[in-house]
Design a protein around this motif. Structure first.
Motif, PDB file in Angstrom:
ATOM      1  N   GLU A   9      68.533  24.093  82.294  1.00 47.73           N
ATOM      2  CA  GLU A   9      69.348  25.253  81.994  1.00 47.73           C
ATOM      3  C   GLU A   9      70.066  25.076  80.659  1.00 47.73           C
ATOM      4  O   GLU A   9      70.115  25.984  79.857  1.00 47.73           O
ATOM      5  CB  GLU A   9      70.374  25.504  83.110  1.00 47.73           C
ATOM      6  CG  GLU A   9      69.777  25.908  84.411  1.00 47.73           C
ATOM      7  CD  GLU A   9      68.990  27.201  84.318  1.00 47.73           C
ATOM      8  OE1 GLU A   9      69.448  28.130  83.649  1.00 47.73           O
ATOM      9  OE2 GLU A   9      67.911  27.274  84.919  1.00 47.73           O
ATOM     10  N   ILE A  10      70.625  23.913  80.446  1.00 44.00           N
ATOM     11  CA  ILE A  10      71.303  23.657  79.181  1.00 44.00           C
ATOM     12  C   ILE A  10      70.302  23.729  78.038  1.00 44.00           C
ATOM     13  O   ILE A  10      70.577  24.290  76.991  1.00 44.00           O
ATOM     14  CB  ILE A  10      72.030  22.299  79.219  1.00 44.00           C
ATOM     15  CG1 ILE A  10      73.196  22.384  80.190  1.00 44.00           C
ATOM     16  CG2 ILE A  10      72.509  21.890  77.841  1.00 44.00           C
ATOM     17  CD1 ILE A  10      73.868  21.061  80.467  1.00 44.00           C
ATOM     18  N   PHE A  11      69.097  23.224  78.264  1.00 41.43           N
ATOM     19  CA  PHE A  11      68.054  23.299  77.245  1.00 41.43           C
ATOM     20  C   PHE A  11      67.764  24.746  76.885  1.00 41.43           C
ATOM     21  O   PHE A  11      67.608  25.085  75.726  1.00 41.43           O
ATOM     22  CB  PHE A  11      66.781  22.610  77.743  1.00 41.43           C
ATOM     23  CG  PHE A  11      65.563  22.963  76.943  1.00 41.43           C
ATOM     24  CD1 PHE A  11      65.366  22.409  75.694  1.00 41.43           C
ATOM     25  CD2 PHE A  11      64.625  23.856  77.420  1.00 41.43           C
ATOM     26  CE1 PHE A  11      64.260  22.735  74.942  1.00 41.43           C
ATOM     27  CE2 PHE A  11      63.516  24.186  76.686  1.00 41.43           C
ATOM     28  CZ  PHE A  11      63.333  23.628  75.451  1.00 41.43           C
ATOM     29  N   MET A  12      67.702  25.626  77.873  1.00 43.63           N
ATOM     30  CA  MET A  12      67.385  27.026  77.620  1.00 43.63           C
ATOM     31  C   MET A  12      68.459  27.657  76.737  1.00 43.63           C
ATOM     32  O   MET A  12      68.138  28.341  75.768  1.00 43.63           O
ATOM     33  CB  MET A  12      67.281  27.770  78.946  1.00 43.63           C
ATOM     34  CG  MET A  12      67.015  29.243  78.790  1.00 43.63           C
ATOM     35  SD  MET A  12      66.779  30.121  80.333  1.00 43.63           S
ATOM     36  CE  MET A  12      68.179  29.629  81.286  1.00 43.63           C
ATOM     37  N   TYR A  13      69.715  27.422  77.034  1.00 43.20           N
ATOM     38  CA  TYR A  13      70.780  28.026  76.244  1.00 43.20           C
ATOM     39  C   TYR A  13      70.924  27.337  74.888  1.00 43.20           C
ATOM     40  O   TYR A  13      71.314  27.966  73.909  1.00 43.20           O
ATOM     41  CB  TYR A  13      72.086  28.034  77.030  1.00 43.20           C
ATOM     42  CG  TYR A  13      71.954  28.830  78.309  1.00 43.20           C
ATOM     43  CD1 TYR A  13      71.541  30.155  78.280  1.00 43.20           C
ATOM     44  CD2 TYR A  13      72.204  28.255  79.535  1.00 43.20           C
ATOM     45  CE1 TYR A  13      71.398  30.888  79.440  1.00 43.20           C
ATOM     46  CE2 TYR A  13      72.062  28.984  80.704  1.00 43.20           C
ATOM     47  CZ  TYR A  13      71.656  30.301  80.648  1.00 43.20           C
ATOM     48  OH  TYR A  13      71.501  31.024  81.796  1.00 43.20           O
ATOM     49  N   ASP A  14      70.590  26.065  74.808  1.00 41.51           N
ATOM     50  CA  ASP A  14      70.536  25.388  73.507  1.00 41.51           C
ATOM     51  C   ASP A  14      69.461  26.010  72.638  1.00 41.51           C
ATOM     52  O   ASP A  14      69.658  26.238  71.443  1.00 41.51           O
ATOM     53  CB  ASP A  14      70.233  23.894  73.678  1.00 41.51           C
ATOM     54  CG  ASP A  14      71.397  23.109  74.232  1.00 41.51           C
ATOM     55  OD1 ASP A  14      72.491  23.688  74.390  1.00 41.51           O
ATOM     56  OD2 ASP A  14      71.207  21.914  74.509  1.00 41.51           O
ATOM     57  N   ILE A 100      73.099  20.425  68.996  1.00 37.83           N
ATOM     58  CA  ILE A 100      71.990  21.352  69.236  1.00 37.83           C
ATOM     59  C   ILE A 100      71.141  21.501  67.978  1.00 37.83           C
ATOM     60  O   ILE A 100      69.911  21.451  68.040  1.00 37.83           O
ATOM     61  CB  ILE A 100      72.523  22.729  69.697  1.00 37.83           C
ATOM     62  CG1 ILE A 100      73.177  22.611  71.060  1.00 37.83           C
ATOM     63  CG2 ILE A 100      71.409  23.764  69.730  1.00 37.83           C
ATOM     64  CD1 ILE A 100      73.957  23.843  71.471  1.00 37.83           C
ATOM     65  N   LEU A 101      71.784  21.673  66.835  1.00 34.78           N
ATOM     66  CA  LEU A 101      71.032  21.860  65.592  1.00 34.78           C
ATOM     67  C   LEU A 101      70.256  20.604  65.201  1.00 34.78           C
ATOM     68  O   LEU A 101      69.138  20.686  64.688  1.00 34.78           O
ATOM     69  CB  LEU A 101      71.968  22.304  64.468  1.00 34.78           C
ATOM     70  CG  LEU A 101      72.612  23.677  64.674  1.00 34.78           C
ATOM     71  CD1 LEU A 101      73.586  23.973  63.548  1.00 34.78           C
ATOM     72  CD2 LEU A 101      71.566  24.764  64.799  1.00 34.78           C
TER      73      LEU A 101
END
Length: 141
Positions: A9-14, A100-101
């Motif tokens: 889930e965190i990956f998706m929003y990242d 994230i970047l």
């Protein structure tokens, strides 16, 4: 400690944050993180509203309804929405934007698969939520 499902889930929003960053950087030259976190908040809100529409369709229960008056409901829920947006922006994206970047630094943003994933992640829940909400309203009149 995060579980594997939380990590996805965190990956998706990242991914949404990173793709929005790259798109608006390419299109308009924006560097402000508030726009990119707004896209992440939009996707989180669309996912919550999609879940709400499914619950409403199958049970008829309308979450977040405090009164039959739309104005009262809006006045009660508006501060909650602002708090939600502030918390997501301050504690999730502000603390993690550089991470994230860096995580996606070597990836190409404008591949067909990335564009499709972005569109499906943000706009498909909105579309399906609207369909389920309309069906729920017709079902429980």
């Amino acid at each position: 400690m995060t579980t594997p499902s939380m990590a996805k889930e965190i990956f998706m929003y990242d991914f949404i944050y990173w793709f929005s960053f790259k798109f608006f950087e390419w299109r308009k030259g924006f560097k402000s993180s508030s726009l990119f976190s707004a896209m992440g908040r939009l996707s989180i809100a669309s996912h919550f509203l999609f879940i709400h529409s499914i619950v409403r369709y199958f049970t008829g229960w309308n979450l977040g309804t405090f009164s039959n008056n739309y104005t009262i409901n809006k006045l009660i829920l508006l501060p909650l929405a602002f708090c939600f947006f502030f918390i997501i922006d301050k504690f999730f994206y502000s603390a993690r934007k550089e991470k994230i970047l860096k995580k996606y630094a070597d990836k190409e943003p404008f591949l067909v698969s990335s564009i499709l994933l972005y569109i499906l992640t943000i706009f498909l829940p909105i579309l399906l939520g609207a369909i389920f909400t309309n069906m729920a309203v017709a079902r429980f009149k």
